[in-house]
Motif scaffolding. Structure first.
Motif, PDB file in Angstrom:
ATOM      1  N   TYR A  48       0.540  -9.011   0.365  1.00 51.57           N
ATOM      2  CA  TYR A  48       0.369  -8.944  -1.082  1.00 51.57           C
ATOM      3  C   TYR A  48      -1.069  -8.585  -1.438  1.00 51.57           C
ATOM      4  O   TYR A  48      -2.008  -9.116  -0.854  1.00 51.57           O
ATOM      5  CB  TYR A  48       0.738 -10.288  -1.724  1.00 51.57           C
ATOM      6  N   LEU A  49      -1.221  -7.682  -2.404  1.00 52.83           N
ATOM      7  CA  LEU A  49      -2.532  -7.245  -2.855  1.00 52.83           C
ATOM      8  C   LEU A  49      -2.792  -7.833  -4.248  1.00 52.83           C
ATOM      9  O   LEU A  49      -2.357  -7.285  -5.252  1.00 52.83           O
ATOM     10  CB  LEU A  49      -2.595  -5.716  -2.913  1.00 52.83           C
ATOM     11  N   PRO A  78      -5.194  -8.745  -7.484  1.00 50.53           N
ATOM     12  CA  PRO A  78      -6.297  -7.986  -8.092  1.00 50.53           C
ATOM     13  C   PRO A  78      -7.656  -8.422  -7.556  1.00 50.53           C
ATOM     14  O   PRO A  78      -7.958  -9.614  -7.489  1.00 50.53           O
ATOM     15  CB  PRO A  78      -6.176  -8.312  -9.580  1.00 50.53           C
ATOM     16  N   PRO A 121      -5.683  -7.357   0.877  1.00 53.51           N
ATOM     17  CA  PRO A 121      -4.290  -7.749   1.099  1.00 53.51           C
ATOM     18  C   PRO A 121      -4.223  -8.993   1.995  1.00 53.51           C
ATOM     19  O   PRO A 121      -5.003  -9.132   2.928  1.00 53.51           O
ATOM     20  CB  PRO A 121      -3.688  -6.539   1.816  1.00 53.51           C
ATOM     21  N   GLU A 176       7.016  -4.171 -16.202  1.00 57.56           N
ATOM     22  CA  GLU A 176       6.757  -4.446 -14.782  1.00 57.56           C
ATOM     23  C   GLU A 176       7.862  -5.332 -14.208  1.00 57.56           C
ATOM     24  O   GLU A 176       8.480  -6.112 -14.923  1.00 57.56           O
ATOM     25  CB  GLU A 176       5.414  -5.183 -14.609  1.00 57.56           C
ATOM     26  N   ARG A 205       3.676  -9.660  -8.688  1.00 59.19           N
ATOM     27  CA  ARG A 205       4.058  -8.383  -9.278  1.00 59.19           C
ATOM     28  C   ARG A 205       4.571  -7.495  -8.154  1.00 59.19           C
ATOM     29  O   ARG A 205       3.881  -7.294  -7.142  1.00 59.19           O
ATOM     30  CB  ARG A 205       2.868  -7.753  -9.996  1.00 59.19           C
ATOM     31  N   ASP A 235       4.991  -4.325  -7.588  1.00 56.88           N
ATOM     32  CA  ASP A 235       4.266  -3.147  -7.100  1.00 56.88           C
ATOM     33  C   ASP A 235       3.031  -3.523  -6.294  1.00 56.88           C
ATOM     34  O   ASP A 235       2.403  -2.662  -5.683  1.00 56.88           O
ATOM     35  CB  ASP A 235       3.903  -2.201  -8.247  1.00 56.88           C
ATOM     36  N   ARG A 236       2.675  -4.808  -6.261  1.00 56.39           N
ATOM     37  CA  ARG A 236       1.544  -5.263  -5.446  1.00 56.39           C
ATOM     38  C   ARG A 236       2.001  -5.802  -4.091  1.00 56.39           C
ATOM     39  O   ARG A 236       1.197  -6.186  -3.270  1.00 56.39           O
ATOM     40  CB  ARG A 236       0.762  -6.341  -6.191  1.00 56.39           C
ATOM     41  N   GLU A 269      -4.567  -4.693 -17.328  1.00 57.07           N
ATOM     42  CA  GLU A 269      -3.848  -4.172 -16.173  1.00 57.07           C
ATOM     43  C   GLU A 269      -2.341  -4.178 -16.394  1.00 57.07           C
ATOM     44  O   GLU A 269      -1.622  -3.371 -15.822  1.00 57.07           O
ATOM     45  CB  GLU A 269      -4.201  -5.031 -14.958  1.00 57.07           C
TER      46      GLU A 269
END
Length: 172
Positions: free
Chosen positions: A2-3, A5, A9, A25, A42, A44-45, A113
């Motif tokens: 997971y990345l 903010p 990662p 989202e 999220r 996309d992360r 964001e």
């Protein structure tokens, strides 16, 4: 993998509970097995994912924990997928109403964001967002959760409820 903010990662372990689409989202909500607490990720992360057996020491998510996850939801245009529970009450979805929240510049980047429709930049780096919500309780928890970095501007009746909730917190 997971990345988050502003971070490198990192491997996270999630017991998923809900898949939520809110304000453009997709989010995976569930229990972080390492932090032993409800968390939101999220989608996309999520850089990489794999399914692994459920550790034997982790019980299934109970109804109270599922209810706490609802604090993360952005009511309004959000759509929620959740496996139905036997005996769960069914009813109409409440009517959404607009609330206007101002976020200080310290957290504006994090809010920005999310690319909320109708966000307005302030001259001081703050950000104003109009959220469409169905639950006044969510707004109260949301604004108070930012510890003074978020302010509900409208509606006035809900500002008063936030003041009352903040006073009650101070008294306890």
């Amino acid at each position: 993998l997971y990345l988050a903010p502003g971070k490198e990662p990192e491997e996270r372990r999630l017991l998923p509970g809900l898949l939520v689409h809110a304000e453009g989202e997709w989010y995976a909500l569930g229990r972080d097995l390492d932090r032993k607490a409800p968390r939101i990720f999220r989608c996309d992360r999520i850089l990489e994912a794999r399914v692994s057996p459920l550790p034997s020491e982790v019980p299934p998510m109970d109804p109270e924990e599922r209810a706490r996850l609802s604090d993360f939801l952005h009511p309004g245009e959000g759509r929620v997928w959740m496996p139905p529970e036997e005996g769960a009450p069914q009813g109409p979805v409440p009517e959404a109403f607009p609330v206007r929240v101002r976020y200080d510049r310290e957290i504006a980047e994090w809010i920005r964001e999310r690319a909320f429709a109708g966000a307005t930049e302030g001259p001081d780096g703050s950000l104003e967002v109009v959220h469409q919500v169905t639950d006044p309780g969510w707004v109260i928890r949301h604004v108070l959760g930012y510890g003074g970095s978020a302010e509900l501007l409208e509606p006035a009746w809900l500002r008063e409820r936030i003041r009352e909730a903040a006073r009650a917190l101070q008294e306890n």
